[in-house]
Design a protein around this motif. Structure first.
Motif, PDB file in Angstrom:
ATOM      1  N   ALA A  37       5.944  11.883  -1.122  1.00 28.46           N
ATOM      2  CA  ALA A  37       4.847  11.268  -1.873  1.00 28.46           C
ATOM      3  C   ALA A  37       4.963  11.614  -3.351  1.00 28.46           C
ATOM      4  CB  ALA A  37       3.511  11.756  -1.325  1.00 28.46           C
ATOM      5  N   GLY A  38       4.831  10.608  -4.224  1.00 25.59           N
ATOM      6  CA  GLY A  38       4.918  10.813  -5.663  1.00 25.59           C
ATOM      7  C   GLY A  38       6.319  10.748  -6.230  1.00 25.59           C
ATOM      8  N   SER A  39       7.327  10.651  -5.372  1.00 27.47           N
ATOM      9  CA  SER A  39       8.720  10.574  -5.839  1.00 27.47           C
ATOM     10  C   SER A  39       9.078   9.138  -6.202  1.00 27.47           C
ATOM     11  CB  SER A  39       9.681  11.070  -4.753  1.00 27.47           C
ATOM     12  OG  SER A  39       9.451  12.428  -4.472  1.00 27.47           O
ATOM     13  N   PRO A  40       9.980   8.966  -7.191  1.00 27.18           N
ATOM     14  CA  PRO A  40      10.413   7.608  -7.557  1.00 27.18           C
ATOM     15  C   PRO A  40      11.098   6.920  -6.382  1.00 27.18           C
ATOM     16  CG  PRO A  40      11.057   9.193  -9.237  1.00 27.18           C
ATOM     17  CD  PRO A  40      10.574   9.994  -8.064  1.00 27.18           C
ATOM     18  N   VAL A  41      10.861   5.627  -6.270  1.00 22.45           N
ATOM     19  CA  VAL A  41      11.492   4.819  -5.225  1.00 22.45           C
ATOM     20  C   VAL A  41      12.514   3.917  -5.892  1.00 22.45           C
ATOM     21  CG1 VAL A  41      11.134   3.090  -3.419  1.00 22.45           C
ATOM     22  CG2 VAL A  41       9.399   4.863  -3.825  1.00 22.45           C
ATOM     23  N   SER A  42      13.781   4.109  -5.583  1.00 25.50           N
ATOM     24  CA  SER A  42      14.847   3.290  -6.165  1.00 25.50           C
ATOM     25  C   SER A  42      15.659   2.634  -5.061  1.00 25.50           C
ATOM     26  CB  SER A  42      15.760   4.132  -7.059  1.00 25.50           C
ATOM     27  OG  SER A  42      16.324   5.201  -6.340  1.00 25.50           O
ATOM     28  N   ARG A  43      16.419   1.640  -5.421  1.00 27.48           N
ATOM     29  CA  ARG A  43      17.106   0.814  -4.425  1.00 27.48           C
ATOM     30  C   ARG A  43      18.175   1.565  -3.640  1.00 27.48           C
ATOM     31  NH1 ARG A  43      15.833  -4.685  -5.027  1.00 27.48           N
ATOM     32  NH2 ARG A  43      14.523  -5.013  -6.860  1.00 27.48           N
ATOM     33  N   HIS A  44      18.740   2.637  -4.213  1.00 31.45           N
ATOM     34  CA  HIS A  44      19.758   3.360  -3.448  1.00 31.45           C
ATOM     35  C   HIS A  44      19.144   4.123  -2.269  1.00 31.45           C
ATOM     36  CE1 HIS A  44      18.412   6.873  -5.790  1.00 31.45           C
ATOM     37  NE2 HIS A  44      19.025   7.607  -4.883  1.00 31.45           N
ATOM     38  N   LEU A  45      17.809   4.223  -2.239  1.00 35.72           N
ATOM     39  CA  LEU A  45      17.122   4.849  -1.118  1.00 35.72           C
ATOM     40  C   LEU A  45      16.656   3.819  -0.088  1.00 35.72           C
ATOM     41  CD1 LEU A  45      14.862   7.324  -3.144  1.00 35.72           C
ATOM     42  CD2 LEU A  45      17.042   7.841  -2.021  1.00 35.72           C
ATOM     43  N   LEU A  46      16.949   2.550  -0.359  1.00 36.54           N
ATOM     44  CA  LEU A  46      16.450   1.466   0.482  1.00 36.54           C
ATOM     45  C   LEU A  46      17.589   0.582   0.962  1.00 36.54           C
ATOM     46  CD1 LEU A  46      13.538   0.379  -1.911  1.00 36.54           C
ATOM     47  CD2 LEU A  46      13.386   2.019  -0.010  1.00 36.54           C
ATOM     48  N   GLN A  47      17.276  -0.261   1.911  1.00 39.75           N
ATOM     49  CA  GLN A  47      18.219  -1.280   2.351  1.00 39.75           C
ATOM     50  C   GLN A  47      17.436  -2.528   2.753  1.00 39.75           C
ATOM     51  OE1 GLN A  47      20.371   0.357   5.632  1.00 39.75           O
ATOM     52  NE2 GLN A  47      18.604   0.465   6.992  1.00 39.75           N
ATOM     53  N   ASP A  77       0.815  -1.223   0.000  1.00 41.42           N
ATOM     54  CA  ASP A  77       0.000   0.000   0.000  1.00 41.42           C
ATOM     55  C   ASP A  77       0.846   1.270   0.000  1.00 41.42           C
ATOM     56  OD1 ASP A  77       0.697  -0.901   2.699  1.00 41.42           O
ATOM     57  OD2 ASP A  77      -0.430   0.847   3.384  1.00 41.42           O
ATOM     58  N   MET A  78       2.156   1.149   0.229  1.00 42.01           N
ATOM     59  CA  MET A  78       3.034   2.313   0.233  1.00 42.01           C
ATOM     60  C   MET A  78       3.523   2.686  -1.158  1.00 42.01           C
ATOM     61  SD  MET A  78       5.497   1.479   3.463  1.00 42.01           S
ATOM     62  CE  MET A  78       4.878   1.186   5.120  1.00 42.01           C
ATOM     63  N   LEU A  79       3.331   1.789  -2.130  1.00 43.71           N
ATOM     64  CA  LEU A  79       3.910   1.975  -3.458  1.00 43.71           C
ATOM     65  C   LEU A  79       2.834   1.926  -4.536  1.00 43.71           C
ATOM     66  CD1 LEU A  79       6.928  -0.484  -3.018  1.00 43.71           C
ATOM     67  CD2 LEU A  79       6.946   1.991  -2.653  1.00 43.71           C
ATOM     68  N   SER A  80       3.098   2.625  -5.646  1.00 46.78           N
ATOM     69  CA  SER A  80       2.202   2.593  -6.799  1.00 46.78           C
ATOM     70  C   SER A  80       3.022   2.870  -8.053  1.00 46.78           C
ATOM     71  CB  SER A  80       1.078   3.626  -6.650  1.00 46.78           C
ATOM     72  OG  SER A  80       1.610   4.936  -6.514  1.00 46.78           O
ATOM     73  N   LEU A  81       2.392   2.747  -9.223  1.00 45.54           N
ATOM     74  CA  LEU A  81       3.054   3.027 -10.497  1.00 45.54           C
ATOM     75  C   LEU A  81       2.550   4.344 -11.059  1.00 45.54           C
ATOM     76  CD1 LEU A  81       3.052  -0.451 -12.300  1.00 45.54           C
ATOM     77  CD2 LEU A  81       4.962   0.672 -11.143  1.00 45.54           C
ATOM     78  N   GLN A  82       3.464   5.120 -11.648  1.00 43.07           N
ATOM     79  CA  GLN A  82       3.103   6.407 -12.241  1.00 43.07           C
ATOM     80  C   GLN A  82       3.980   6.676 -13.456  1.00 43.07           C
ATOM     81  OE1 GLN A  82       2.905   9.631  -9.411  1.00 43.07           O
ATOM     82  NE2 GLN A  82       3.130  11.191 -10.989  1.00 43.07           N
ATOM     83  N   GLU A  83       3.371   7.216 -14.522  1.00 45.55           N
ATOM     84  CA  GLU A  83       4.119   7.566 -15.731  1.00 45.55           C
ATOM     85  C   GLU A  83       4.965   8.807 -15.451  1.00 45.55           C
ATOM     86  OE1 GLU A  83       4.062   6.316 -18.974  1.00 45.55           O
ATOM     87  OE2 GLU A  83       2.752   4.628 -18.540  1.00 45.55           O
ATOM     88  N   LEU A  84       6.293   8.669 -15.575  1.00 44.74           N
ATOM     89  CA  LEU A  84       7.201   9.785 -15.323  1.00 44.74           C
ATOM     90  C   LEU A  84       8.220   9.903 -16.448  1.00 44.74           C
ATOM     91  CD1 LEU A  84       8.022   9.376 -11.504  1.00 44.74           C
ATOM     92  CD2 LEU A  84       6.426  10.985 -12.550  1.00 44.74           C
TER      93      LEU A  84
END
Length: 228
Positions: free
Chosen positions: A154-164, A120-127
């Motif tokens: 909110a609305g920002s791309p989520v990429s792996r360098h922001l995660l662990q 529920d924290m993630l979604s797809l958006q055309e960017l």
């Protein structure tokens, strides 16, 4: 005897595509190759060209188009070299502004540091990816269970360098293991013998029997097994 008079009119060759048309086609082909590498399809692209005015009425039967950093995707502001050998020889340069819109994984709401990602924290958006290029994520399912390293708006791309990687089970921790059989479930206490992420299979040691079994991590300090 009647004579058939055949009149042959001279056929004029149709003019070939202009350098601008050839360059745009070249960029479209580069984009298609880039999309094949990513394994995704784009619904929208935008190519704006800036060529010298002297080329607006010119024609070229043999136009060579090249750019530096050929291995990089043709996105954003890209400079091209044009070289014509027929019917006349000339060289020139052109600039393209290229945008490509793809469905990226974005934050459905503001994500705070140390939060564990759920669907529920993630979604797809055309960017437009022309300013991103790296760390593109197209499948939210592959990010579930990871931990946010720093705040994501909110609305920002989520990429792996922001995660662990999130270890819901720490090595040496005492955890609850659910044993599921035919129509029943029994909970027991075990010691985790390795770190474990959501859905990962780890080894645990039953505290009562001392037996080592495999279990699937289902939550924080929780696992599930079908082994006795």
């Amino acid at each position: 005897m009647a004579l058939l008079l055949l009149i042959v009119w001279p056929v004029q060759a149709l003019p070939g595509p202009t350098p601008e048309q050839q360059l745009k086609q070249h960029i479209q082909q580069e984009l298609q190759q880039y999309l094949r590498q990513l394994g995704v399809k784009a619904r929208q692209q935008d190519i704006q060209l800036n060529l010298p005015s002297a080329l607006s009425d010119s024609r070229c039967d043999n136009l060579d188009i090249s750019r530096r950093q050929q291995s990089d995707p043709p996105l954003g502001r890209v400079s091209y070299s044009l070289s014509c050998t027929s019917p006349q020889r000339w060289q020139s340069r052109a600039v393209a502004q290229v945008k490509l819109f793809l469905p990226l994984v974005v934050a459905s709401r503001t994500l705070e540091r140390d939060e564990v990602l759920t669907a529920d924290m993630l979604s797809l958006q055309e960017l437009d990816i022309s300013s991103l290029r790296h760390g593109l994520e197209f499948d939210a399912a592959t990010l579930l269970g990871m931990t946010v390293k720093r705040r994501i708006s909110a609305g920002s791309p989520v990429s792996r360098h922001l995660l662990q990687a999130a270890y819901l089970v720490q090595k040496g921790a005492q955890i609850t293991v659910q044993y599921r059989g035919d129509g029943f479930a029994v909970a027991t206490t075990a010691i985790a013998l390795s770190d474990g992420q959501l859905g990962e299979r780890i080894s645990v040691q039953n505290v009562s029997s001392g037996k080592v079994i495999d279990a699937i991590v289902t939550g924080e300090n929780n696992a599930e097994t079908t082994q006795k």
